[in-house]
Enzyme design. Structure first.
Site, short mmCIF file in Angstrom:
data_model
loop_
_atom_site.label_atom_id
_atom_site.label_comp_id
_atom_site.label_asym_id
_atom_site.label_seq_id
_atom_site.Cartn_x
_atom_site.Cartn_y
_atom_site.Cartn_z
N GLY A 244 11.33 183.91 68.11
CA GLY A 244 12.10 182.90 67.37
C GLY A 244 13.24 183.39 66.54
O GLY A 244 14.05 182.58 66.06
N PRO A 282 9.49 188.39 70.83
CA PRO A 282 10.91 188.04 70.75
C PRO A 282 11.55 187.91 72.12
O PRO A 282 11.24 188.67 73.04
CB PRO A 282 11.51 189.25 70.01
CG PRO A 282 10.61 190.38 70.36
CD PRO A 282 9.22 189.80 70.53
N TYR A 324 21.88 171.32 74.45
CA TYR A 324 21.63 171.34 72.99
C TYR A 324 22.90 171.17 72.18
O TYR A 324 22.88 171.39 70.96
CB TYR A 324 21.02 172.68 72.55
CG TYR A 324 19.91 173.21 73.41
CD1 TYR A 324 18.68 172.56 73.47
CD2 TYR A 324 20.07 174.39 74.13
CE1 TYR A 324 17.65 173.09 74.24
CE2 TYR A 324 19.04 174.91 74.91
CZ TYR A 324 17.84 174.25 74.96
OH TYR A 324 16.82 174.77 75.72
N CYS A 350 30.44 167.24 88.18
CA CYS A 350 30.84 165.85 87.98
C CYS A 350 30.02 165.17 86.90
O CYS A 350 29.22 164.27 87.18
CB CYS A 350 30.68 165.10 89.29
SG CYS A 350 31.54 165.93 90.60
N TYR A 378 18.64 182.79 77.77
CA TYR A 378 18.60 181.38 78.17
C TYR A 378 19.90 180.96 78.86
O TYR A 378 20.33 179.82 78.74
CB TYR A 378 18.27 180.48 76.97
CG TYR A 378 16.98 180.89 76.29
CD1 TYR A 378 15.76 180.74 76.94
CD2 TYR A 378 16.97 181.45 75.01
CE1 TYR A 378 14.58 181.13 76.34
CE2 TYR A 378 15.79 181.85 74.40
CZ TYR A 378 14.60 181.69 75.07
OH TYR A 378 13.42 182.08 74.47
#
Ligand code: LLP
Length: 423
Positions: A244, A282, A324, A350, A378
């Site tokens: 985190g 981690p 996000y 698109c 990510y």
């Protein structure tokens, strides 16, 4: 111009380098879009974790979901890491990359029976169990094949990690973990089940956390529970405090890993828990700032309300901005002289949500190569084939060495598992 994140990324003259490699040249040679990671940067990110934990029993389990390329896993395996996995696929990758099953923790709220069996047969170190229902199924599966599952319960400490709601996981309303109030009863149940051996406790309160205090709050809650559990004669060997820790995408100032760990260990020792093994999971903080996504500018499309800079990478390559509204810094790999203008950097997919950056001051021409920074975590792992776009190639650099660690997907790969109807 200072760049956020990695000291391994810097301009030398007008050219942006990762380690000793000029990034623009990589696109000429390997095409675009392209993910590039620095092995040095990854190992430098791991060092403060290892330094802070030196001298006590510990395991740093790299969270595979952040970047699961085999060469990345190999790098961490060689550096002595364990792994945090969430699927059969991630277990297979870890083993293929030379990782040890005995250093693997298996997380996730929905492990299948098949995954449980495969992980037991491989001999994973611990299952991070998230519900009583899962515990019971795991007990059955382990008993069926005559194995013992070592477990830790993921407890939900109900603390606010102060991060984006989609990546916050330690609140009561989240699907994760066993609620604090029922954790003790769940441990009692675990201790009574065949095929189950309680070995630890874990929590993971969210991702991209930039403060120490939520970790300290969660740790206090976890230690309260450990004391209550051990008072009933159930032994807790290790404390797994999850992952985190945030990184710098733009101007965030997260604590350094060794500072965070130093404060956590001080509390652990002060409360008399210093003898326990410490585990961390981690992901982002080990790889995020070690990677960039390179993308070529195709067209400039100035407009009345907005200027669009159309690049050849899209939301399928890097989903974080679309999903996000994540801010990721974007720079030109060749810093031209002259004034900047404000652009929305968008891809060819698109959808209006297909943008990588909005309102970015850039001096840019068609044919330039832009670098999206902090894309090592990510990025590729969340990429898709939407719009039947092959996924990008991946390179690893170290000093002036460059290795291809994943080839670009060819169009033929994209539908090779599909078939036409016979009639
Ligand atoms: N352990 C568990 C149980 C996790 O669920 C996660 C991440 C980690 C460790 C590693 O967390 P990290 O150190 O990377 O923050 N896709 C999102 C992030 C999702 C994180 C999911 N869990 C993003 O791009 O921001």
């Amino acid at each position: 111009m200072t760049l956020p994140g990695s000291p391994f990324l810097a301009y030398q003259g007008a050219d942006l380098f990762l380690d000793d490699v000029p990034l623009r040249d990589l696109v000429k040679q390997h095409g675009s879009p392209l993910y590039v990671y620095s092995r040095r940067a990854m190992l430098a990110a791991l060092a403060p974790y290892q330094r802070a934990l030196q001298g006590r029993a510990h395991l740093v389990c790299y969270a595979v979901k952040a970047n699961s390329n085999l060469a990345v896993l190999q790098t961490f395996a060689k550096a002595g890491c364990g792994f945090d996995i969430v699927s059969e696929g991630e277990l297979a990758r870890v083993l293929a990359a030379g990782g040890e099953a005995g250093k693997v923790v298996f997380s996730g709220v929905g492990k299948t029976r098949r995954e449980m069996r495969l992980a037991l047969e491989a001999g994973v170190r611990c299952f991070n169990v998230e519900s009583t229902a899962e515990l019971e199924v795991l007990s059955q599966v382990a008993s069926e094949i005559g194995r013992t599952a070592r477990v830790s319960l993921r407890v939900n400490p109900d603390v606010d990690a102060g991060t984006h709601p989609y990546i916050s996981t330690g609140l009561k309303g989240n699907k994760f973990g066993v609620a604090h109030e029922v954790a003790l009863a769940t441990y009692r149940r675990a201790a009574s089940l065949p095929g189950i051996e309680v070995v630890g406790i874990d929590c993971h309160i969210g991702s991209q956390i930039t403060e120490v205090s939520p970790y300290l709050d969660a740790l206090d809650r976890v230690l309260d529970l450990v004391e209550a559990i051990e008072a009933e004669g159930i032994r807790i060997h290790h404390l797994d405090l999850g992952g985190g820790l945030g990184i710098t995408y733009t101007d965030e100032v997260p604590p350094a890993a060794d500072v965070l760990i130093g404060q956590l260990l001080a509390k652990i020792d002060a409360r008399g828990h210093g003898h326990r093994e410490i585990v961390f999971e981690p992901g982002r903080s080990l790889v995020g700032n070690a990677g960039v996504l390179l993308t070529e500018v195709m067209f400039l499309k100035p407009g009345e309300q907005k200027n669009f800079c159309v690049v050849d990478a899209a939301m399928n390559d890097l989903m974080r901005p679309a999903l996000y509204e994540a801010y990721m810094s974007i720079v030109n790999t060749q810093q031209p002289d002259g004034a900047t203008e404000v652009w929305d950097v968008v891809g060819p997919v698109c959808e209006s949500g297909d943008w990588l950056g909005r309102d970015r001051a850039l001096n840019v021409q068609a044919g330039d190569v832009l670098a999206v920074l902090s894309a090592g975590a990510y990025g590729m792992t969340m990429a898709s084939n939407y719009n039947t776009r092959g996924r990008a190639a991946e390179l690893m650099v170290d000093g002036n060495q460059v290795w291809v660690v994943r080839e670009r997907e060819a169009v033929a790969d994209l539908f090779k598992l599909e078939m036409l109807l016979p009639v």
